[in-house]
Design an enzyme around this catalytic site. Structure first.
Site, PDB file in Angstrom:
ATOM      1  N   LYS A 298      15.764   7.571  15.813  1.00  0.00           N
ATOM      2  CA  LYS A 298      15.577   7.653  17.130  1.00  0.00           C
ATOM      3  C   LYS A 298      15.572   9.342  17.478  1.00  0.00           C
ATOM      4  CE  LYS A 298      17.306   5.326  20.756  1.00  0.00           C
ATOM      5  NZ  LYS A 298      18.112   4.847  21.939  1.00  0.00           N
TER       6      LYS A 298
ATOM      7  N   MET B 228      -0.788 -32.745   7.852  1.00  0.00           N
ATOM      8  CA  MET B 228      -0.837 -32.396   6.599  1.00  0.00           C
ATOM      9  C   MET B 228      -0.085 -32.895   6.065  1.00  0.00           C
ATOM     10  SD  MET B 228      -3.176 -31.628   4.585  1.00  0.00           S
ATOM     11  CE  MET B 228      -4.083 -30.515   5.200  1.00  0.00           C
TER      12      MET B 228
ATOM     13  N   PHE C 186      24.360  -0.848  15.303  1.00  0.00           N
ATOM     14  CA  PHE C 186      24.445  -1.847  16.052  1.00  0.00           C
ATOM     15  C   PHE C 186      22.506  -2.225  15.929  1.00  0.00           C
ATOM     16  CE2 PHE C 186      22.275  -3.786  19.711  1.00  0.00           C
ATOM     17  CZ  PHE C 186      22.544  -4.412  20.287  1.00  0.00           C
ATOM     18  N   GLN C 187      21.423  -3.349  15.279  1.00  0.00           N
ATOM     19  CA  GLN C 187      20.729  -3.554  14.736  1.00  0.00           C
ATOM     20  C   GLN C 187      19.884  -2.599  14.234  1.00  0.00           C
ATOM     21  OE1 GLN C 187      18.439  -3.735  19.380  1.00  0.00           O
ATOM     22  NE2 GLN C 187      19.248  -5.716  19.334  1.00  0.00           N
TER      23      GLN C 187
ATOM     24  N   GLU D  55       8.077 -10.974  18.722  1.00  0.00           N
ATOM     25  CA  GLU D  55       7.106  -9.756  17.514  1.00  0.00           C
ATOM     26  C   GLU D  55       6.390 -10.501  16.612  1.00  0.00           C
ATOM     27  OE1 GLU D  55      11.260  -8.092  19.172  1.00  0.00           O
ATOM     28  OE2 GLU D  55      10.854  -9.796  18.310  1.00  0.00           O
TER      29      GLU D  55
END
Length: 579
Positions: free
Chosen positions: A180, A494, A130-131, A68
Site C-alpha cells: 500500500k 461426469m 489484517f488481511q 475474485e
C-alpha cells in the site's frame, strides 16, 4: 486532454519526469500496454489504485465482478477470445487467495494474464497484519512469474516485465503484489518503456534447421502419417501456416480440446477430437500410424491414455515452443523447438505435396462405426427426453458454427467439444488442463468483452453453474450480452458416469438439487426460459440467440445418459469404448 505519457514526452530534455503516485504510474503503464478492460474487486489494500482509477474511467473500463475467482476467469475468457493479455485486480488476503484457482487454470492452459494484488504496508509485512497473506509464496507454483513491489520507483519496469513475460513464448499468468505504501508513494515518473528482453529469459528457443530437415524426411517417407494439434497453433497465431502445412502434406489431423478451431471442423482433413471422450478413429489409429506429428500440444494424460501403450510403433515428431514439454511424456524421435508460426513454414517448404486416400478412408470407416454406435442416437434420440448432443446440434444449425462456445466442466463440456461446429479460431473456450467447474459463466463474460461482435454462448451444467452463479450480478450491472445455456441433468454427470461404469452404480453424493434457474435469472433482470419438450427446443434456442441482451435458457436433459466413446482410465487409446 493529454495523457501523462504525452506530457512526459513533451517536456524539455532537461526535465524528463513527472511526479506521480505509484497507483497512477500503474494505470499509465496499463494504458501504454494497450489494456482496455480490467476485471476486479476493490478492497482496503488496493484502495489507492482504485482511487486513482476514479480519474481514468474514460481510458480504462473496469468491470466489477462478484467474486475474485469470477474476475480471473473473466480475464481468462477475455484473453482467450481476444488474443490479448487479461488484466485482473484484487485486494490482499482473501482477495488474493481467491485468484489461486484461476491462476492454476491459466498456468496449465497457457493463458496470458497480469494480476495486480494490493498488499499491506511494507513495514507490516511478516507481522500477520489484517488481511496480510504471503501471496508470493502461495502463487509461485501457479504463475509464470510473480513479484512483490515495495517501492513505487519499481512499478513501471516491473509492469513492463510482467506483460512481456505473460504474452511472450509460452504464455501464462503473472502476478504483481504491490504494498500500500508503494501505491501511495510519490516518485519521479520518467515514462513507460515496454519490455522486449530479459537477460535470463528466452521465450523462444533457437530453431535447429537440421531437425526440421529430419522431420521433413520422416514425413516424406511415411505411409500412414498422423497430425495431432493443440492450442499452441492458436497461441502462436499460426492458423494460416498450419492450414498450409496440413493441405500440402495431405495428412489427417486431429485436435485436443484447446486446439479446436485451428482449422474448421468441416475441413476434409480434420478427422476429429483426441482424448478420453474424443472420436473413435483418432484414438485407435494413433496406435497404427507410422509417423506421429504433434504440433503445439503436450501429450496430456487424457490424450495419451496408458503411456506404455501409446504410439509405440510410430516415429514421433514434436513441434513445441516450450522445450520442457518435449520428451516429458512421450519420447520424440525428432524434436522441433520453436514457435510453430516460424517452424511450420520451414517444414512446409521441405515436405512433398501428397495425399493418403487409403489412410484417410480408414478414419472415415471408424467415423461411420462411431456414427452408427453413438452419434446418430445422441443427435437423433428416440426417447422422449432431450439429450445434450441434440441441443448442441440444434445450436450448430442456428449459429452455423460462427459462435464462440464457452463451456464449463463435465459431461456437457465433452458433448459441446465433440459436437459443436467451430468455423473460426478462438471459438472454443473451456478449462482444459485443470478442469475447473465454475469456469464457464465468468469466462463467457470475459470472452464477450474480448470479442464484442461475436455471439457468445456459455454451455454449463447445473452443478458448475451453481459454483459461480453470483456473476449474474456482473452481467446485470455491466449489461453485457451473454447467452447462457444450462444443460440440466440433475446430476454431477461426469462423476455419476464413472460411478455407474466403475463403481457398480454406487451413486455417492452426485444427485444435485438446483434452485429455480429461471426465477434466479429474473431476479437479476435477465430474460430466461425453461425447456423440456423437443418441440420447443429449436424455437427456444432461436429466441435466446435473437434476444437483445443476456438470456438464460435452461434445457432439461435425460438424467443418466453417458458420454461415449470413452477411454477408461488406465487403458490404452486402442481400448476406447463405444458403449
Amino acid at each position: 486532454m493529454e495523457t501523462v505519457q504525452q506530457e512526459v514526452a513533451s517536456q524539455p530534455q532537461t526535465k524528463t519526469f513527472v511526479e506521480m503516485s505509484g497507483s497512477v504510474a500503474l494505470l499509465e503503464g496499463l494504458i501504454a500496454e494497450g489494456t482496455e478492460v480490467i476485471f476486479g474487486y476493490p478492497g482496503g489494500a488496493i484502495m489507492p489504485i482504485y482511487d486513482a482509477l476514479y480519474d481514468y474511467k474514460e481510458k480504462l473500463q473496469h468491470i466489477l465482478v462478484r467474486h475474485e475467482q469470477g474476475g480471473i476467469h473473466a480475464g481468462q475468457g477475455y484473453a482467450r477470445s481476444s488474443g490479448k493479455v487479461g488484466v485482473v485486480f484484487a485486494t490482499s488476503g482473501p482477495g488474493a487467495t481467491n485468484l489461486v484457482t484461476g491462476l492454476a487454470d491459466a498456468q496449465i492452459d497457457s493463458t496470458p494474464l497480469v494480476c495486480i494484488t494490493g498488499q499491506v504496508f511494507a513495514h507490516l509485512l511478516g507481522t500477520d497484519a489484517f488481511q496480510e497473506t504471503d501471496v508470493i509464496n502461495i502463487t509461485t507454483p501457479v504463475t509464470k512469474w510473480n513479484y512483490q513491489v515495495t517501492d513505487a520507483n519499481e512499478i513501471p519496469s516491473v509492469l513492463a516485465k510482467a506483460f512481456y513475460i505473460a504474452r511472450s513464448g509460452r504464455p501464462g499468468p503473472v502476478l504483481i503484489d504491490i504494498t500500500k505504501n508503494a501505491q501511495l508513494q510519490l516518485f519521479n515518473y520518467e515514462g513507460y518503456v515496454p519490455c522486449n528482453h530479459i537477460r535470463s529469459y528466452r521465450p523462444k528457443p533457437n530453431i535447429r534447421k537440421e531437425y526440421i530437415a529430419e522431420a521433413a524426411a520422416l514425413i516424406n517417407q511415411a505411409k500412414k502419417p498422423f497430425i495431432l494439434f493443440g492450442q499452441g497453433v492458436l497461441l502462436g497465431q499460426a492458423e494460416k501456416e498450419f492450414k498450409a502445412f496440413v493441405e500440402k502434406s495431405g495428412i489427417p489431423a486431429a485436435w485436443t480440446i484447446l486446439g479446436a478451431g485451428a482449422i474448421p471442423t468441416a475441413h476434409e482433413l480434420n478427422v476429429g477430437m483426441l482424448g478420453m471422450h474424443g472420436n473413435y478413429g483418432p484414438n485407435v489409429l494413433t496406435n497404427e500410424c507410422d509417423v506421429l506429428i504433434a504440433i503445439g500440444m503436450r501429450f496430456d494424460d487424457r490424450v495419451t491414455g496408458r503411456l506404455d501403450k501409446y504410439a509405440k510403433q510410430a516415429q514421433v515428431i514434436h513441434l513445441d515452443i516450450d522445450p520442457a514439454e518435449i520428451d516429458k511424456n512421450v519420447k520424440a524421435h525428432v524434436p522441433v523447438w520453436g514457435d510453430c508460426k516460424d517452424t511450420l513454414p520451414l517444414l512446409t517448404q521441405l515436405i512433398d505435396e501428397k495425399t493418403y486416400p487409403e489412410w484417410l478412408a480408414k478414419f472415415r470407416e471408424f467415423t461411420k462405426a462411431e456414427v452408427e454406435a453413438v452419434i446418430h442416437k445422441e443427435l437423433n434420440p428416440t426417447s422422449e427426453e432431450l439429450t445434450m448432443g441434440e441441443v448442441i446440434n440444434q445450436l450448430n444449425i442456428l449459429t452455423k458454427g460462427e459462435a464462440i462456445i464457452v463451456s464449463d466442466v463435465g459431461q456437457h463440456q465433452m458433448v459441446a467439444c465433440r459436437y459443436a461446429q467451430f468455423n473460426n479460431t478462438r471459438s472454443n473456450i473451456t478449462s482444459g488442463g485443470l478442469g475447473t467447474m465454475g469456469f464457464g459463466l465468468p469466462a463467457a463474460i470475459g470472452a464477450k468483452f474480448g470479442a464484442p461482435d461475436k455471439t457468445v454462448v456459455a454451455v454449463i451444467g447445473d452443478g458448475g453453474f451453481q459454483m459461480t452463479l453470483q456473476e449474474l450480478g456482473t452481467i446485470m450491472q455491466s449489461g453485457i450480452d451473454v447467452k447462457i445455456l444450462i444443460l440440466n441433468n440433475r446430476f454431477l454427470g461426469m462423476v455419476r458416469q464413472w460411478q455407474e461404469l466403475f463403481n457398480e452404480k454406487r451413486y455417492s453424493f452426485v444427485d444435485i438439487t438446483s434452485p429455480d434457474f429461471v426465477k434466479l435469472a429474473e431476479s437479476y433482470y435477465i430474460a430466461s426460459k425453461k425447456v423440456s419438450e423437443r418441440d420447443d427446443l429449436a424455437s427456444s434456442l432461436n429466441e435466446m440467440l435473437n434476444h437483445k441482451g443476456s438470456y438464460l435458457l435452461e434445457v432439461m436433459v435425460t438424467k443418466e445418459n453417458n458420454v461415449f466413446p470413452m477411454v477408461p482410465q488406465g487403458c490404452s487409446v486402442s481400448e476406447i469404448r463405444l458403449k
